[in-house]
Write an enzyme that holds these catalytic residues in place. Structure first.
Site, PDB file in Angstrom:
ATOM      1  N   ASP A  62      14.798  -3.007   7.956  1.00 35.15           N
ATOM      2  CA  ASP A  62      14.668  -1.563   7.772  1.00 35.15           C
ATOM      3  C   ASP A  62      14.106  -0.962   9.059  1.00 35.15           C
ATOM      4  O   ASP A  62      13.161  -1.502   9.625  1.00 35.15           O
ATOM      5  CB  ASP A  62      13.678  -1.341   6.608  1.00 35.15           C
ATOM      6  CG  ASP A  62      13.726   0.051   6.029  1.00 35.15           C
ATOM      7  OD1 ASP A  62      13.861   1.003   6.810  1.00 35.15           O
ATOM      8  OD2 ASP A  62      13.603   0.189   4.808  1.00 35.15           O
ATOM      9  N   ARG A 111      13.452   2.514   9.117  1.00 29.98           N
ATOM     10  CA  ARG A 111      13.068   3.890   8.784  1.00 29.98           C
ATOM     11  C   ARG A 111      11.620   4.162   9.138  1.00 29.98           C
ATOM     12  O   ARG A 111      11.262   5.276   9.450  1.00 29.98           O
ATOM     13  CB  ARG A 111      13.282   4.168   7.292  1.00 29.98           C
ATOM     14  CG  ARG A 111      14.715   4.440   6.965  1.00 29.98           C
ATOM     15  CD  ARG A 111      14.907   4.561   5.496  1.00 29.98           C
ATOM     16  NE  ARG A 111      14.677   3.299   4.808  1.00 29.98           N
ATOM     17  CZ  ARG A 111      14.810   3.121   3.505  1.00 29.98           C
ATOM     18  NH1 ARG A 111      15.123   4.140   2.738  1.00 29.98           N
ATOM     19  NH2 ARG A 111      14.619   1.949   2.947  1.00 29.98           N
TER      20      ARG A 111
END
Ligand SMILES: [Zn+2]
Length: 414
Positions: free
Chosen positions: A326, A328
């Site tokens: 990830d 983000r």
């Protein structure tokens, strides 16, 4: 435009730029903070690194190169002021609270009117407008009796009144570095190198602390009376949503994005109808900020792997392609809540432990977490949901090892 190329890192430009207004991040008024000038029409006044409009700066360059846009064009800001008042909130005066957007970004036309009239090219990084939205799921919720039209916030035809805000990223580099607990110099160097040297000032101008990065921003959809925000008694419902074009727009079935977004909007409408405020934060962070190319490669790898698509290998397949699970990074995400003056979220329509923990870390209380109803999870999204719950997502149940080893969903060619 002059015929010679102006290097932003060139000593001559540097001297000129030092005459630009200093930015005092976190100052108590817009005038004391000073305008953020990243426009290229007045190089001597620039006091920030990067360029306006995020990733769209490249299209602006193309328009200028193609002769369709004058390089010295300046926006005429007449009648563009916010359609609803947001702030100022006390959090705007805290240099640590907001580090990835300009809290005064929607107010520059008013706050710096005299300076703009005097020739400074100061541009908004936030715009606030009003709209009606309509999604078939909302009509479904009305038909099922979960939502009741009130003729104001929600109409019988499914139209919903919203205030919406578009926000371009504005990074205060010392604050961003602090959130990630890294050195500012390390942050600047990685940004410089990973954009292939696109912004030399990152490494040549340590005196410039603000960077407008070439990335997507976010859009807010607000339900109810925005003026109630910032009051401790105001109840707030929120869905924090990261872009998933395949599901959000085209209804693809391998994840829960659109169903959860629609459910979140339902929760927001309910809250607005009860006198509170609903908020959808829509971040342009496609495919966990890995982008759609990576995302589709991962889909293929998941469906083709030996043993079939299953939760126990869900994160490993992403890591094989992207190197991480990830990108983000929720560290900067709470800024927008500080901008809106929110200190407590009463109904939080998200199961992500990372998002929840980032908010709590930033001092924002989360009262009730609202998971997606099981009936809204598409069959092919079961692998993702099981994997996330096993990894710590908020849920009333946790799948066991046997469950995680089951292949689920459709085949690649089905
Ligand atoms: Zn999705």
């Amino acid at each position: 435009m002059s015929s010679h190329i102006v290097l932003t890192s060139h000593p001559q430009t540097q001297r000129n730029a030092l005459t630009g207004t200093q930015i005092h991040w976190g100052a108590s008024t817009a005038a004391e903070r000073g305008p953020i000038i990243a426009s290229l029409t007045t190089p001597a006044q620039r006091n920030a690194i990067g360029s306006h409009s995020g990733a769209y700066a490249v299209y602006r360059a193309l328009a200028i190169a193609a002769g369709r846009l004058q390089a010295d064009h300046r926006p005429d800001l007449t009648d563009t002021s916010p359609a609803a008042a947001i702030g100022p909130h006390p959090q705007w005066r805290d240099a640590q609270r907001i580090v990835s957007m300009d809290p005064w970004g929607h107010l520059v036309a008013a706050e710096f009117a005299e300076r703009i009239a005097a020739g400074e090219d100061i541009r908004p990084t936030i715009a606030v407008t009003k709209a009606h939205i309509n999604m078939p799921e909302l009509l479904g919720a009305i038909a099922a009796g979960r939502l009741t039209p009130d003729g104001d916030i929600l109409n019988a035809n499914g139209d919903v009144k919203v205030t919406k805000a578009a926000i371009d990223p504005v990074w205060y580099l010392p604050g961003v570095a602090e959130r990630f607990q890294i050195k500012e110099s390390a942050l600047r160097r990685a940004l410089f190198e990973q954009t292939a040297g696109m912004f030399p000032e990152l490494v040549t101008r340590p005196d410039l602390k603000v960077f407008l990065p070439p990335i997507g921003g976010m859009t807010l959809y607000l339900f109810g009376d925005v003026a109630q925000l910032g009051r401790p008694e105001t109840r707030v419902a929120c869905r924090l949503h990261d872009e998933c074009n395949g599901s959000d727009v085209f209804g693809s079935d391998i994840c829960t994005c659109r169903p959860y977004l629609a459910h979140g909007i339902e929760v927001c409408i309910e809250m607005a109808q009860q006198g509170g405020v609903g908020l959808v934060v829509y971040n342009r962070k496609e495919g966990r900020a890995l982008g759609e190319v990576t995302k589709f490669l991962v889909y293929n790898a998941r469906k083709r792997q030996q043993g079939g698509d299953r939760a126990e290998t869900y994160f490993a397949r992403t890591e094989c392609v992207a190197g991480v699970q990830d990108m983000r990074f929720q560290e900067l995400m709470p800024d927008v809540f500080h901008w809106l003056g929110i200190t407590r979220i009463d109904r939080w329509a998200s199961m992500s432990n990372m998002k929840h923990d980032a908010l709590v870390q930033q001092g924002i209380e989360v009262v009730e977490r609202v998971p997606i109803p099981d009936a809204l999870i598409p069959a092919d999204a079961r692998v993702e949901m099981d994997a996330k719950v096993a990894a710590g997502y908020f849920s009333s149940w946790v799948p066991d090892a046997n469950e995680l080893a089951q292949a689920k969903g459709r085949g690649l060619n089905e």
